[in-house]
Design an enzyme around this catalytic site. Structure first.
Site, short mmCIF file in Angstrom:
data_model
loop_
_atom_site.label_atom_id
_atom_site.label_comp_id
_atom_site.label_asym_id
_atom_site.label_seq_id
_atom_site.Cartn_x
_atom_site.Cartn_y
_atom_site.Cartn_z
N HIS A 125 -7.97 3.89 -34.05
CA HIS A 125 -6.88 3.82 -33.08
C HIS A 125 -6.16 5.16 -32.98
CE1 HIS A 125 -6.45 -0.86 -33.35
NE2 HIS A 125 -7.61 -0.46 -32.88
N ASP A 161 -9.10 0.86 -37.32
CA ASP A 161 -7.69 1.05 -36.98
C ASP A 161 -7.40 2.54 -37.12
OD1 ASP A 161 -4.88 0.72 -36.56
OD2 ASP A 161 -5.04 -1.34 -37.25
#
Length: 521
Positions: free
Chosen positions: A288, A254
């Site tokens: 991300h 993430d």
């Protein structure tokens, strides 16, 4: 008397205690053969605490433990060659404790390394801490991928019983409906003077280093590896002050580093900003985002500097995200000396529509604010989109500047619903569309902006429904079909001044809806 002292020293040594403040796990009932020894490790921590503090030492070898409670004046020293692995038995993380989980303070599983109301905590060494997160990831994948509603597990029932009173916004019901809150690998709650340095951390069940409501935090020379995995952010200070993150290497499932301060009404209730944060000399690979602010920012985020970092392979570079309902102010942000490569989406993303709430509201405590953000000295190559700025009508993103930026991207910058936006010495090469597109915005300066690869019949700058815009000191050096196109029935006060258009076929193109004359000097 001498004989008595000698006997006492031998007794202390056999109990794993040490006059010099070192508490060796192998001398405290633990083992380095990979057999569960939670009680021995926790016992050494507790004993060191009773002595006023000390170093709990993990020599080389493999250790298996359940969650550990850290206490004041304790150092965990994980020696080179030591591997500390955490149990995959979820029962070991019971009973529930109070943590901040995704911006809301709830009762849930105990973090793998946990501290509460403690001071002077250090985790150091050249060894590895392994959260063995796959068991947790597979459980959430099992729940998410089910095509039919599953019978709740005992953990889901426990979570509902412990947190059924907590109110959350409608958009959050999807996450809340799982009722299986994986624990962060490290969370200190209301602590001071925290240092994490030198260690490698991998396979976190959830967020990795996640101090909450803490002051004076140093994270230095830490490597974090979480392979393809859900929500395994690297470093997430939330409602913390005086945070220094430096020399870290992060590759996760993430966001690499995310700065947060609480979610919605619960975040505003705690009303604790994250402020005085420096991020320097870090490398971010898979993730991300390289450095992300939000989306949990309801307690506000202030005074952040990001410098001398490399992002290579992240989905986005610098990203700020929030939405209506969050409230909070993100302000006084400085980004400088950053190199990006292979960015899958935007190099820069500022988005107040993160949760896609499109219903305009009056300005209240629910209204998020992004302002006073300045970015300089950035090089970005192999980028999908140079940048996007997306404000909301009741609170445009404002006072944002880009200075000395070079981007090689498929698409350029787009700015929507913003004011007081400046581009100085910004060069963007695109393969699709304009290098700069601005609409529904005001008070815009485009100073010495250019592209080295102008596209046929495509304006370098495209303006639509804008006001108070200055294009200044622009000198396209390459043969260019169209430099600027202006349109929009609400457009007014657009000025072109001190520009050299010798290499431009059509310096100014106007659209059919434009009602005013553009001033060219």
């Amino acid at each position: 008397m001498k004989k008595l002292v000698l006997i006492l020293c031998v007794f202390v040594s056999t109990m794993g205690w040490a006059n010099n403040g070192w508490f060796n796990i192998l001398e405290s009932g633990g083992n380095n053969k990979g057999e569960l020894c939670t009680e021995a490790i926790q016992g050494a921590i507790d004993k060191a605490s009773e002595f006023g503090g000390g170093t709990v030492y993990f020599p080389a070898g493999e250790y298996l433990t359940g969650p550990l409670t850290l206490k004041s004046n304790i150092v965990l020293h994980v020696e080179a060659g030591a591997l500390v692995k955490f149990s995959t038995n979820f029962d070991h993380y019971l009973p529930f404790v109070e943590v901040r989980w995704e911006g809301t303070v709830i009762q849930t599983f105990k973090p793998l390394l946990h501290a509460r109301d403690a001071k002077n905590i250090t985790i150091t060494g050249r060894g590895t801490i392994d959260g063995q997160g796959r068991a947790w990831w597979e459980e959430i994948w099992r729940i998410e991928s089910a095509k039919e509603k599953l019978e709740p597990t005992k953990y889901q029932k426990m979570t509902e019983e412990a947190n059924g009173h907590i109110q959350t916004a409608d958009y959050y019901k999807r996450t809340r409906s799982y009722l299986f809150h994986r624990p962060p690998l490290f969370q200190a709650f209301k602590c001071e003077d925290i240092t994490i340095e030198g260690v490698t951390i991998q396979n976190s069940p959830f967020w990795t280093i996640n101090p909450a409501f803490c002051n004076n935090i140093t994270i230095d020379n830490v490597s974090i590896y979480n392979p393809y995995s859900p929500n395994t952010d690297g470093i997430n200070p939330t409602s913390c002050s005086n945070v220094r993150i430096s020399n870290c290497h992060i590759s996760v499932g993430d966001d690499c580093i995310t700065i947060k301060s609480g979610r919605d009404a619960d975040g505003r209730k705690w009303a604790t900003p994250t402020e005085n944060v420096t991020i320097t000399n870090c490398t971010m690979l898979s993730g991300h985002g390289g450095v992300v602010i939000g989306s949990e920012m309801s307690g506000s985020i202030k005074k952040i500097t990001i410098a001398n970092c490399v992002f290579d392979g992240t989905d986005r570079g610098i990203r700020l995200k929030a939405a209506r309902g969050r409230g909070g102010v993100v302000e006084d942000i400085r980004v400088s000396n950053v190199v990006m490569n292979n960015i899958q989406k935007e190099a820069f993303m500022f988005n107040l529509f993160y949760d896609k709430n499109t219903v305009e509201e009056p300005v209240t405590e629910r209204t998020p604010i992004f302002r006073n953000i300045h970015i300089s000295n950035v090089t970005a190559t192999n980028v999908n989109t140079a940048g996007r700025v997306i404000g909301i009508p009741e609170m445009p993103i404002h006072n944002l500047s880009f200075t000395n930026i070079n981007v090689e991207a498929e698409q350029g910058f787009s700015v929507t619903t913003a004011r007081d936006i400046e581009f100085h010495d910004v060069k963007v090469n695109t393969t699709i569309g304009s290098a700069f597109k601005v609409e529904e915005s005001s008070n815009i300066i485009l100073d010495h902006v250019s592209t080295q690869a102008p596209l046929k019949d495509t304006p370098v700058v495209k303006l639509n429904n804008v006001s108070n815009v200055l294009l200044n000191n622009n000198f396209p050096m390459q043969l260019t079909d169209v430099y600027v196109e202006v349109d929009g029935k609400d457009t007014k006060s657009v000025f072109l001044k001190n520009n050299v258009f010798e290499n431009v076929k059509t310096p100014l193109k106007t659209g059919k809806e434009l009602k005013v004359k553009i001033k060219v000097e």
